[in-house]
Design a protein around this motif. Structure first.
Motif, PDB file in Angstrom:
ATOM      1  N   ASP A 153      34.106  16.248 -35.187  1.00 51.11           N
ATOM      2  CA  ASP A 153      33.846  16.362 -33.747  1.00 51.11           C
ATOM      3  C   ASP A 153      35.076  16.833 -32.982  1.00 51.11           C
ATOM      4  O   ASP A 153      34.969  17.342 -31.873  1.00 51.11           O
ATOM      5  CB  ASP A 153      33.423  14.995 -33.171  1.00 51.11           C
ATOM      6  CG  ASP A 153      32.075  14.558 -33.707  1.00 51.11           C
ATOM      7  OD1 ASP A 153      31.305  15.445 -34.140  1.00 51.11           O
ATOM      8  OD2 ASP A 153      31.793  13.343 -33.694  1.00 51.11           O
ATOM      9  N   THR A 174      38.218  19.132 -31.942  1.00 51.33           N
ATOM     10  CA  THR A 174      38.570  20.547 -32.001  1.00 51.33           C
ATOM     11  C   THR A 174      40.000  20.637 -32.513  1.00 51.33           C
ATOM     12  O   THR A 174      40.886  19.979 -31.968  1.00 51.33           O
ATOM     13  CB  THR A 174      38.504  21.174 -30.597  1.00 51.33           C
ATOM     14  OG1 THR A 174      37.250  20.831 -30.021  1.00 51.33           O
ATOM     15  CG2 THR A 174      38.662  22.673 -30.657  1.00 51.33           C
ATOM     16  N   PRO A 175      40.216  21.423 -33.577  1.00 52.72           N
ATOM     17  CA  PRO A 175      41.572  21.491 -34.125  1.00 52.72           C
ATOM     18  C   PRO A 175      42.573  22.001 -33.095  1.00 52.72           C
ATOM     19  O   PRO A 175      42.254  22.906 -32.314  1.00 52.72           O
ATOM     20  CB  PRO A 175      41.449  22.509 -35.275  1.00 52.72           C
ATOM     21  CG  PRO A 175      39.988  22.664 -35.513  1.00 52.72           C
ATOM     22  CD  PRO A 175      39.281  22.301 -34.267  1.00 52.72           C
ATOM     23  N   ASN A 176      43.756  21.411 -33.088  1.00 47.73           N
ATOM     24  CA  ASN A 176      44.858  21.835 -32.229  1.00 47.73           C
ATOM     25  C   ASN A 176      44.548  21.758 -30.738  1.00 47.73           C
ATOM     26  O   ASN A 176      45.061  22.528 -29.938  1.00 47.73           O
ATOM     27  CB  ASN A 176      45.314  23.258 -32.594  1.00 47.73           C
ATOM     28  CG  ASN A 176      45.583  23.377 -34.071  1.00 47.73           C
ATOM     29  OD1 ASN A 176      46.241  22.509 -34.645  1.00 47.73           O
ATOM     30  ND2 ASN A 176      45.045  24.403 -34.686  1.00 47.73           N
ATOM     31  N   ALA A 177      43.654  20.841 -30.394  1.00 50.24           N
ATOM     32  CA  ALA A 177      43.351  20.632 -28.983  1.00 50.24           C
ATOM     33  C   ALA A 177      43.043  19.153 -28.799  1.00 50.24           C
ATOM     34  O   ALA A 177      42.891  18.413 -29.767  1.00 50.24           O
ATOM     35  CB  ALA A 177      42.165  21.480 -28.548  1.00 50.24           C
ATOM     36  N   GLY A 178      42.954  18.738 -27.557  1.00 51.49           N
ATOM     37  CA  GLY A 178      42.759  17.324 -27.286  1.00 51.49           C
ATOM     38  C   GLY A 178      41.303  16.965 -27.050  1.00 51.49           C
ATOM     39  O   GLY A 178      40.466  17.817 -26.787  1.00 51.49           O
ATOM     40  N   THR A 179      41.021  15.647 -27.181  1.00 48.53           N
ATOM     41  CA  THR A 179      39.687  15.112 -26.945  1.00 48.53           C
ATOM     42  C   THR A 179      39.884  13.766 -26.266  1.00 48.53           C
ATOM     43  O   THR A 179      40.800  13.027 -26.629  1.00 48.53           O
ATOM     44  CB  THR A 179      38.972  14.881 -28.293  1.00 48.53           C
ATOM     45  OG1 THR A 179      38.898  16.126 -28.967  1.00 48.53           O
ATOM     46  CG2 THR A 179      37.575  14.314 -28.096  1.00 48.53           C
ATOM     47  N   CYS A 180      39.021  13.447 -25.302  1.00 51.47           N
ATOM     48  CA  CYS A 180      39.163  12.162 -24.629  1.00 51.47           C
ATOM     49  C   CYS A 180      38.162  11.166 -25.192  1.00 51.47           C
ATOM     50  O   CYS A 180      36.999  11.499 -25.392  1.00 51.47           O
ATOM     51  CB  CYS A 180      38.958  12.319 -23.129  1.00 51.47           C
ATOM     52  SG  CYS A 180      39.070  10.766 -22.246  1.00 51.47           S
ATOM     53  N   ALA A 181      38.620   9.956 -25.479  1.00 51.28           N
ATOM     54  CA  ALA A 181      37.727   8.925 -25.994  1.00 51.28           C
ATOM     55  C   ALA A 181      37.815   7.688 -25.116  1.00 51.28           C
ATOM     56  O   ALA A 181      38.840   7.427 -24.477  1.00 51.28           O
ATOM     57  CB  ALA A 181      38.109   8.557 -27.417  1.00 51.28           C
ATOM     58  N   GLN A 219      41.065   5.093 -21.272  1.00 51.70           N
ATOM     59  CA  GLN A 219      40.869   6.489 -21.637  1.00 51.70           C
ATOM     60  C   GLN A 219      41.982   6.883 -22.610  1.00 51.70           C
ATOM     61  O   GLN A 219      43.157   6.785 -22.274  1.00 51.70           O
ATOM     62  CB  GLN A 219      40.921   7.387 -20.396  1.00 51.70           C
ATOM     63  CG  GLN A 219      39.775   7.127 -19.430  1.00 51.70           C
ATOM     64  CD  GLN A 219      39.576   8.277 -18.453  1.00 51.70           C
ATOM     65  OE1 GLN A 219      40.005   9.400 -18.708  1.00 51.70           O
ATOM     66  NE2 GLN A 219      38.899   7.994 -17.343  1.00 51.70           N
ATOM     67  N   ASN A 227      45.320   8.729 -21.813  1.00 52.13           N
ATOM     68  CA  ASN A 227      44.889   9.982 -21.192  1.00 52.13           C
ATOM     69  C   ASN A 227      45.465  10.158 -19.796  1.00 52.13           C
ATOM     70  O   ASN A 227      45.313  11.193 -19.188  1.00 52.13           O
ATOM     71  CB  ASN A 227      43.348   9.991 -21.111  1.00 52.13           C
ATOM     72  CG  ASN A 227      42.787  11.358 -20.806  1.00 52.13           C
ATOM     73  OD1 ASN A 227      43.340  12.367 -21.249  1.00 52.13           O
ATOM     74  ND2 ASN A 227      41.693  11.409 -20.053  1.00 52.13           N
ATOM     75  N   VAL A 277      44.063  13.315 -17.464  1.00 54.75           N
ATOM     76  CA  VAL A 277      43.908  14.719 -17.848  1.00 54.75           C
ATOM     77  C   VAL A 277      44.606  15.116 -19.145  1.00 54.75           C
ATOM     78  O   VAL A 277      44.443  16.247 -19.596  1.00 54.75           O
ATOM     79  CB  VAL A 277      44.450  15.657 -16.732  1.00 54.75           C
ATOM     80  CG1 VAL A 277      43.595  15.546 -15.487  1.00 54.75           C
ATOM     81  CG2 VAL A 277      45.903  15.346 -16.414  1.00 54.75           C
ATOM     82  N   SER A 289      44.219  14.798 -22.256  1.00 59.61           N
ATOM     83  CA  SER A 289      43.436  15.350 -23.363  1.00 59.61           C
ATOM     84  C   SER A 289      43.138  16.826 -23.124  1.00 59.61           C
ATOM     85  O   SER A 289      42.744  17.538 -24.036  1.00 59.61           O
ATOM     86  CB  SER A 289      42.126  14.585 -23.522  1.00 59.61           C
ATOM     87  OG  SER A 289      41.375  14.662 -22.328  1.00 59.61           O
ATOM     88  N   ARG A 290      43.317  17.286 -21.908  1.00 60.51           N
ATOM     89  CA  ARG A 290      43.056  18.687 -21.613  1.00 60.51           C
ATOM     90  C   ARG A 290      44.351  19.509 -21.550  1.00 60.51           C
ATOM     91  O   ARG A 290      44.371  20.613 -21.038  1.00 60.51           O
ATOM     92  CB  ARG A 290      42.260  18.793 -20.304  1.00 60.51           C
ATOM     93  CG  ARG A 290      40.838  18.272 -20.478  1.00 60.51           C
ATOM     94  CD  ARG A 290      40.079  18.221 -19.176  1.00 60.51           C
ATOM     95  NE  ARG A 290      40.071  16.898 -18.574  1.00 60.51           N
ATOM     96  CZ  ARG A 290      39.832  16.653 -17.281  1.00 60.51           C
ATOM     97  NH1 ARG A 290      39.608  17.659 -16.465  1.00 60.51           N
ATOM     98  NH2 ARG A 290      39.820  15.429 -16.814  1.00 60.51           N
TER      99      ARG A 290
END
Lengths: 846, 123
Positions: B25, B27-34, B40, B57, B66, B68-69
């Motif tokens: 789930d 994305t490689p080399n990018a962030g995700t918020c959980a 956060q 986060n 922000v 994770s973005r």
């Protein structure tokens, strides 16, 4: 023999500097005790104004209790020394505490002078000196609309800035005929005034306040000696400083006629074993109200106590460079023409608002003084010439003339400086020190800062320090690099060539081809941009996702609270009533703040991540496309209605504008690109202020290139005249692609053109005469790009994989409910939530 | 006996791990918020080093959730995320802000267990 005991009265910047030099000198071991009447240990008063831009007392602190404790420094806060007993060598405090000393250092600083005006002691009358003062000013500001600073000197302008930051209608009242009367001459003062007034601050000069009484419209009324008056809610006195010498005076130390504890070259007062340093000390009948001379005194006194008499304080340079209310101001040496025979050069540009005056000696060989307002680039060079008593170049006027033509800086080469030249006066770092540091392995600014502390104080010398560093590196045979970042040893243009020639399609491939590490926020977006320019892949393909700034990643501009803006394309600014209604309905449904932009379209603010696809689905269904407001790409084509409606229009500018916008939409470039198309020479579309500007004439289109608005506005240069529609398209295709190929990262067309060797002439040779034989290639690259155009939002909402990224949490359907809003003028605005790192959750109702 | 005890202890410790999502789930080399225990958390996966990271986060400088973005990057051997608001870089392993060391993000323990991303409070 027991340890020597040093008592330091006052823990301001200079008092702390003294203690710090004792701590750092491992050859001595003293017992030190320091007193402060304030509730805090030393903090950075020079940066005091940052308190208003969000820095806390802790951010400003120069030291903390644990540092003193670890180093065995005793400190007493909130207790004032009230008596010095030189006979028994002891000090007595207000609370009755008695401390003996072997050596006594007075660093009591200064206090703000409040003129003896009746009514000056009211509740909302303040001074600007301590953090407590600033807290009181902030509190007054909350119940005030209007604020006045009495005093238009350096500190007064800082205080004025504070009032502006508090949102008050700000006035500055000055007794002298001009602002910063000590540091500036008449011309410099006049320009500073004009610039400050342009910011909305009202300046009143030659006003003497005679009394402060109750006001009619505001809290107070200030009556002036000339019969006029000014009403205000808050007043800050900033009419200069006076040395805090009361304690010394009452204890019998020798005091100057106009105040100040008299010291000699070793900072010794009239009593043995008693020293005075900083703003309370009077050396050669002069009080030094700057921090750098205070630091020098601290070093001299520390050395003398240790028995080292080689160091001496022999005066200090009072030159200053600073930014006041956003205006760059600098003053060097003597500027009031008091030196016999001195002559001066003046450069006064009323359009760009730059004033520079250089005063030189009678023989024209030495710098006497200089005033710089609006452009202070020459400060470093001029200061070094003055401090090192160096001979001026043959034609000194070049030192203050703006750079013209070849763009070669006309300043003084750092190579010419002697090794003794002081580069950083805050930390007393010379050119020789920097050379040593470079020789010992410092090859970057950050390494240099770590090892020498240069440019870590006021920061005013950072440009000069960097120049010395670069020149030293070059002298030692290092290549001074133009690399984009630490991961690629290439410039943007070189990377673009590699990508084009080797047909590289992903960042990973480029990294393994010619890079190292993992990439960073500099190279990743730059490479993503180049890849998009050449191959026009969808920016959210998985391989590209991690490369983009959030704006490109979520196809919207992130706002200060983490929400996004939604900007549909409205080509040429032409929109049907039905289209407007759809936008209005969507904005209403999602409670989006709505504003018409300068680019003739509509911005919708405040959309949350999970709302973006829903909003865009509705827009796309209604026939809208993305406006690429988030990308370094074509933004808007501004236009007038031209010959379709206008009585004066000679060509169909709106139709042509729409064609252009549709042709180049989505094209990624090193920076954003705007067009303007005017239907006649009245130029209602302001096309000359755009990257590409088209103005219709009876004979065709005039094409302008290289204009922009923003921080440094520039009109475009006329590239070619009387062109047909087809020829405009051909030339724009070629110029646009040539720019994409060769410009630096984040370089607007104006700067690119200015840096293009040969300028607009050369550009014509490449584009019109095809001197490089690349015109066909540029055109086919552009054609390929146009063919690959896609509305990124349309593609995104049609692809479930890409849609996955548009939710706040990977593991929940909840939305981010830490966001808070207020309503103003019937619309929503974000507010900061102080406790926003502790959040609760609200599940979205299905 | 000892192995049994260790196993038991391990089991208890395991209990503290919370499964967030599948490795796929991310994305490689990018962030995700959980969402994790009312907080956060920004999760990052670097496909070059096969490392995963978890930090708060909340950007303490821009004061918004922000991080994770933000963009991932590296300098020398440090992997970091640059805030999407004002670009300050935060060390993903320690949470320390490289540009303003007075700010330190809370970090979380993170692991990949049977292709699942799991979090627990830092021990």
């Amino acid at each position: 023999m027991s340890k020597q005991r040093i008592v330091v009265v006052g823990n301001g910047m200079v008092g702390h500097k003294f203690i710090d030099s004792i701590i750092n000198d491992e050859s001595v071991d003293y017992e030190v005790i320091t007193f402060s009447e304030e509730s805090r240990l030393a903090y950075d008063r020079v940066q005091l104004s940052y308190f208003f831009s969000g820095k806390s007392a802790a951010d400003l602190a120069l030291t903390d209790e644990s540092y003193y404790q670890e180093n065995g420094i005793n400190f007493v806060l909130n207790d004032k020394v009230v008596e010095l007993d030189f006979v028994n060598k002891q000090v007595i405090t207000a609370s009755g505490r008695i401390e003996a000393y072997d050596k006594l250092v007075l660093a009591t600083g200064s206090f703000p002078f409040v003129p003896p005006i009746p009514g000056n002691d009211q509740e909302h009358c303040h001074v600007y000196r301590t953090i407590d003062d600033l807290e009181a000013i902030t509190e007054s500001g909350e119940s005030s609309k209007v604020g006045v600073v009495i005093g238009g000197g350096l500190l007064g302008l800082e205080a004025g800035n504070a009032l502006v930051n508090l949102g008050l209608d700000t006035h500055i009242v000055e007794f002298a005929p001009r602002l910063m009367a000590v540091q500036l001459d008449e011309g410099g003062g006049a320009l500073l005034r004009r610039k400050i007034e342009d910011l909305g601050v009202k300046v009143h000069t030659e006003k003497a306040t005679s009394e402060i009484v109750a006001g009619e419209f505001c809290r107070y009324r200030m009556n002036f000696a000339d019969g006029s008056f000014l009403e205000t809610d808050t007043i800050i006195f900033s009419a200069g400083i006076r040395p805090q010498d009361e304690l010394a005076r009452s204890s019998g130390l020798t005091i100057g006629d106009r105040g100040g504890i008299v010291i000699d070259n070793h900072c010794q007062t009239s009593v043995e074993d008693v020293y005075a340093i900083g703003e309370c000390a009077l050396w050669d009948n002069f009080i030094f109200g700057l921090v750098a001379p205070g630091y020098q005194m601290a070093k001299v006194a520390a050395a003398h106590i240790k028995g080292d008499t080689s160091l001496a304080f022999t005066g200090a340079d009072m030159s200053t460079k600073l930014k006041l209310l956003g205006v760059d101001v600098a003053s060097i040496g003597e500027v009031h023409g008091q030196t016999p025979g001195a002559q001066s050069y003046t450069y006064n540009d009323e359009i760009e608002q730059v004033y520079k005056r250089l005063t030189v000696s009678a023989d024209g060989k030495k710098v006497i003084g200089a005033v710089l307002v609006g452009d202070v680039d020459a400060y470093g060079s001029l200061l070094q010439l003055k401090l090192n008593d160096m001979d001026l170049p043959e034609n000194p006027s070049v030192l203050i003339l703006p750079n013209v033509g070849d763009g070669q800086a006309t300043g003084l080469g750092v190579d010419a400086l002697p090794d003794t030249a002081a580069i950083c006066s805050c930390f007393d770092v010379t050119k020789g020190d920097i050379k040593e540091a470079v020789a010992a392995g410092c090859t970057s600014m950050s390494a240099l800062k770590d090892s020498t502390k240069a440019a870590t104080g006021c920061g005013g010398c950072s440009a000069l320090a960097k120049q010395v560093l670069d020149s030293e590196l070059a002298n030692l045979g290092f290549e001074v690099k133009n690399d984009i970042c630490e991961h690629f040893a290439y410039s943007r243009q070189q990377l673009a060539d590699i990508i084009r020639v080797k047909k590289i399609k992903t960042f990973s491939a480029l990294l393994s081809e010619c890079g190292s590490g993992l990439g960073c926020e500099i190279c990743k977006p730059a490479v993503a941009n180049i890849l998009a320019s050449y191959w026009n892949d969808h920016v959210l393909e998985e391989a590209h996702v991690g490369l983009q700034d959030t704006n490109d990643n979520y196809l919207g501009n992130m706002q200060k609270d983490g929400t996004y803006s939604v900007v549909p394309r409205i080509p040429g600014g032409e929109i049907t009533p039905d289209g407007l209604i759809v936008i209005g309905q969507i904005a209403k449904e999602f409670d989006l703040y709505t504003k018409i932009t300068g680019g003739a379209r509509v911005d919708l603010f405040g959309a949350q991540l999970h709302e973006l696809p829903i909003i865009w689905k509705k827009l796309v269904d209604a026939g809208f496309e993305t406006g690429h407001a988030y990308g370094k790409s074509l933004r808007t084509v501004k236009s007038c209605v031209g010959s379709t409606w206008c009585r004066y229009g000679v060509k169909n500018s709106i139709g042509f504008a729409i064609d252009i916008e549709n042709r180049y939409k989505g094209l990624r470039s090193p920076h954003k690109v705007k067009f303007g198309v005017s239907g006649c020479t009245r130029e209602c579309a302001e096309a000359q202020g755009k990257d590409f500007g088209l103005i219709a004439t009876d004979n065709g289109w005039n094409l302008f290139f290289g204009g922009n608005g923003g921080m440094r506005p520039r009109h475009g240069d006329l590239f070619a005249s009387d062109l047909t529609d087809e020829l405009v398209q051909t030339y724009v295709d070629r110029i646009y692609m040539f720019y994409i190929r060769t410009a630096d990262r984040l370089q607007r067309t104006s700067v690119w053109l200015e840096n293009l060797e040969g300028g607009i002439e050369y550009l014509r040779e490449v584009i019109i005469d095809d001197k490089l034989n690349i015109a066909a290639e540029l055109e086919s690259e552009m054609a390929e790009n146009i063919k690959n155009y896609q509305c990124e939002w349309k593609t995104t909402i049609e692809d479930p994989e890409k849609m996955k990224r548009f939710k706040h949490y990977i593991n929940s359907e909840a939305k981010d409910n830490s966001l808070q809003f207020k309503t103003e003028r019937a619309q929503r605005f974000p507010i900061k939530n102080a406790a926003s790192n502790k959040i609760g959750f609200v599940e979205i109702a299905e | 006996m000892t192995t049994q005890l260790t196993k038991q202890l391990d089991k208890q410790l395991d209990k503290q791990w919370t499964t967030i999502c599948q490795l796929d789930d991310l994305t490689p080399n990018a962030g995700t918020c959980a969402q994790f225990k009312n907080q956060q958390v920004a999760i990052f996966m670097c496909s070059h080093t096969e490392q995963v990271y978890a930090v708060s986060n909340f950007d303490p400088i821009g004061e918004a959730h922000v991080l994770s973005r933000g963009l991932m990057g590296s300098t020398e051997d440090i992997s970091y995320v640059a805030s999407p608001l004002y670009k300050q870089r935060f060390n993903l392993a320690t949470g320390e802000c490289l540009d303003a060391p007075e700010h330190v993000l809370k970090t979380f323990d993170i692991r990949v267990e049977k292709s699942q991303i799991q979090l627990k409070e830092a021990s």
